[in-house]
Design a protein around this motif. Structure first.
Motif, PDB file in Angstrom:
ATOM      1  N   TYR A 113     -17.613   1.055  -5.255  1.00  0.00           N
ATOM      2  CA  TYR A 113     -18.760   1.210  -4.350  1.00  0.00           C
ATOM      3  C   TYR A 113     -20.062   1.325  -5.134  1.00  0.00           C
ATOM      4  O   TYR A 113     -21.095   0.782  -4.741  1.00  0.00           O
ATOM      5  N   TYR A 173     -19.264  -3.384   2.462  1.00  0.00           N
ATOM      6  CA  TYR A 173     -20.363  -3.402   1.489  1.00  0.00           C
ATOM      7  C   TYR A 173     -21.598  -2.745   2.101  1.00  0.00           C
ATOM      8  O   TYR A 173     -22.232  -1.856   1.500  1.00  0.00           O
ATOM      9  N   VAL A 216     -21.113   1.056   2.758  1.00  0.00           N
ATOM     10  CA  VAL A 216     -21.305   1.884   1.569  1.00  0.00           C
ATOM     11  C   VAL A 216     -22.786   2.160   1.358  1.00  0.00           C
ATOM     12  O   VAL A 216     -23.205   3.312   1.135  1.00  0.00           O
ATOM     13  N   PRO A 241     -13.535   0.321   2.738  1.00  0.00           N
ATOM     14  CA  PRO A 241     -14.298  -0.917   2.563  1.00  0.00           C
ATOM     15  C   PRO A 241     -13.683  -2.083   3.321  1.00  0.00           C
ATOM     16  O   PRO A 241     -14.359  -3.053   3.627  1.00  0.00           O
TER      17      PRO A 241
END
Length: 612
Positions: free
Chosen positions: A56, A27, A30, A17
């Motif tokens: 996540y 973000y 994911v 991430p």
């Protein structure tokens, strides 16, 4: 012809991430990866997706609730497999023990509440080393298995890639070291499968083979899955099963095969990460400790004084801390803007903890029955530790009045010393005393006026020596190094030569220090500028050593106490050297040297051999 060797093909996407990008990009990464995995499930009935990290899923739940519902259904179906059971894949050495417990607490609780499952397999495939207490922590978090990749075989020899991993208390998990990579590019899959198959020594053996585009997400591609189907039809290839780590570990246990046993720590990979970017490591420890203190005293405050226990605020703060323990943040290997983000979220957690801690101690202290007395100032000292002991207490205060002394609950006078205040105006001072405190409790003290005040002798201290009932320490006035540390009760001289020597060592490696096992090429040493006594009184004396090397400076404040059997050293480093690292050297005068190190909720003994 029946195929004998079996490869459990693990479809996954390694999701960083934060690394060479900030969390906002992670973000999106994911969401895109999870969308891709869901699409592959619609296209291939035999496809399984393995994924970790509750953080996540919380992102997806809050930002794409429809996709989250799809994931929930695939988890229920058994084709989307939750591993890891932690909030994130953290660095597995630097955080404290409570953080690993919280990783499991918040991760497993989230998966149970939101998806109806808990992870059976721990999963930290990219973390740079694994502390020796993880088997116990994993077992107590409901996980019986563990998957990792580092240290690789060139860094730590193992009898087999699948083994029983134990911690000092006897807890054990079945562990698997990924032999090559946790991700593959589509066109490299055949070569990757052949390499993994080559690791199977038993003609009827099996191994896990991880595939899928990773680091910046991506996951298994259509080409990946179709290649596996095609290769599985070839007679010269092993049997390829689209599967999960849980299935592999279950098969290993059902086979009855005897696994080698590995005890303790799994080292070394990227040891440079444990000194890189000291700020994020300092913020992490500060936030961990403050949150732990705040929670303990908030619970006490609720029971003792009807105070509040802000559970939701503490939970959100812990999540911020746990996220920042991600291995590429904690290790100092991310881009600089990522650390600006980390500062912001650590700051939010620290502020929440500070407010909760203050509210707790205020609520408790206001309900303590302290006898009133004219010109009296009450002081309540809390000990959030689970052990009792004597502790140094420092506090800012208005300057003492004439004949003002410190007494405990029984009215017994306690040695008190004034030292340099943090303020430089308005009649402020800083008070120092030694408090003997109960475990998880408090004691009250009072500043009162006593005409017949007792006086206490100062700690024996000169410009370069100091002593108490336990030992005597001396410094070389020219170099600033410790020239002697003498134990009085048995005449032991601790050091065989100059000690507390700041040594500058060449370090031309990258941030990770890949391939470097020992740092031992000395470039030079800091030399003393001054050795002088800066504080002296009935509680402690402080000898300050100032040293320089190149453009850098070090300030070492050695505090020697009348009532404490240890020396506290506060070191401030103003560092400007390039391609260099700093070590403090202490040549011990011992025939057999073995060092004990604190590890998360445990202790490890290691030989001091240059790897430290």
């Amino acid at each position: 012809m029946e195929k004998e060797k079996t490869l459990y093909m693990i479809g996954n996407a390694h999701l960083d991430p934060v690394w060479l990008w900030q969390w906002q990009e992670g973000y999106q990464e994911v969401k895109a990866t999870f969308r891709s995995a869901l699409d592959r499930m619609k296209e291939y009935d035999d496809f399984f997706f393995t994924s970790s990290s509750a953080a996540y899923y919380e992102w997806v739940e809050e930002n794409e609730p429809a996709m989250f519902e799809e994931i929930r259904e695939r988890v229920k179906e058994g084709r989307w497999v939750i591993v890891g059971g932690w909030w994130i894949q953290p660095d597995c050495n630097a955080p404290g023990g409570e953080s690993y417990v919280r990783q499991g607490l918040y991760g497993q609780r989230y998966f149970q509440e939101k998806l109806g499952v808990t992870a059976q397999t721990g999963y930290n495939v990219d973390s740079f080393g694994h502390n020796g207490m993880l088997p116990q922590i994993l077992k107590k978090s409901g996980m019986d298995n563990y998957v990792f990749m580092r240290p690789g075989r060139h860094e730590k020899g193992l009898e087999g890639e699948t083994f029983t991993w134990t911690s000092n208390d006897g807890s054990a998990v079945t562990a698997f070291r990924i032999p090559f990579e946790y991700c593959t590019w589509p066109r490299e899959l055949k070569e990757h499968i052949e390499r993994c198959a080559g690791e199977i020594k038993d003609p009827r053996g099996s191994i896990m083979c991880f595939y899928g585009v990773g680091n910046h997400g991506g996951g298994p591609t259509k080409q990946n899955i179709e290649s596996i189907h095609e290769l599985n039809r070839a007679e010269d290839m092993p049997r390829l099963i689209l599967s999960t780590p849980d299935d592999y570990f279950q098969a290993v246990k059902q086979s009855g095969r005897t696994l080698p046993v590995v005890s303790g720590e799994l080292f070394h990979h990227s040891s440079g990460c444990y000194s890189a970017h000291s700020e994020v490591k300092q913020l992490n420890r500060l936030a961990e400790n403050r949150l732990i203190m705040a929670e303990k005293l908030s619970v006490a405050g609720k029971h003792w004084a009807g105070g509040k226990y802000p559970l939701e605020k503490y939970t959100e703060s812990w999540k911020k801390v746990l996220f920042n323990q991600f291995h590429d943040i904690m290790a100092g290997t991310s881009i600089e803007p990522a650390y600006e983000d980390a500062r912001e979220s650590y700051g939010a957690a620290l502020d929440t903890a500070a407010r909760g801690l203050n509210a707790a101690v205020q609520s408790i202290s206001w309900h303590i029955d302290i006898p009133m007395e004219e010109d009296m100032k009450p002081i309540v000292v809390f000990n959030p530790n689970a052990f009792s002991g004597k502790f140094e207490v420092e506090m800012e205060s208005p300057c003492l009045k004439e004949n003002q002394v410190l007494v405990d609950e029984e009215g017994t006078q306690i040695p008190l010393q004034t030292v340099q205040s943090l303020a430089s105006s308005n009649g402020r001072t800083r008070l120092v005393f030694i408090a003997e405190l109960p475990a998880l409790g408090y004691r009250t003290y009072r500043l009162v006026i006593r005409e017949a005040a007792r006086t206490f002798p100062d700690v024996e201290c000169s410009g370069n020596t100091a002593e108490n009932r336990w030992f005597k320490i001396a410094f070389d006035e020219k170099t600033g190094y410790i020239s002697s540390l003498y134990k009085k009760n048995d005449g032991t001289e601790y050091f065989s030569g100059p000690a507390a020597v700041p040594v500058v060592i060449e370090d031309k490696s990258d941030t990770w220090s890949h391939g470097v096992r020992i740092f031992d090429k000395v470039k030079g040493r800091f030399e003393g500028v001054s050795v002088k006594r800066v504080e002296c009184g009935p509680v402690k004396c402080v000898i300050r050593v100032t040293s320089t090397y190149g453009s850098s400076r070090i300030f070492q404040d050695f505090s020697i106490y009348r009532e404490l059997d240890y020396i506290r050293v506060k070191t401030t480093v103003d560092w400007h050297e390039k391609m260099s690292m700093l070590k403090l050297r202490f040549p011990m005068q011992l025939n057999y040297l073995r060092a004990s190190w604190e590890i998360p909720y445990g202790v490890a003994q290691r030989e001091p051999n240059g790897e430290e």
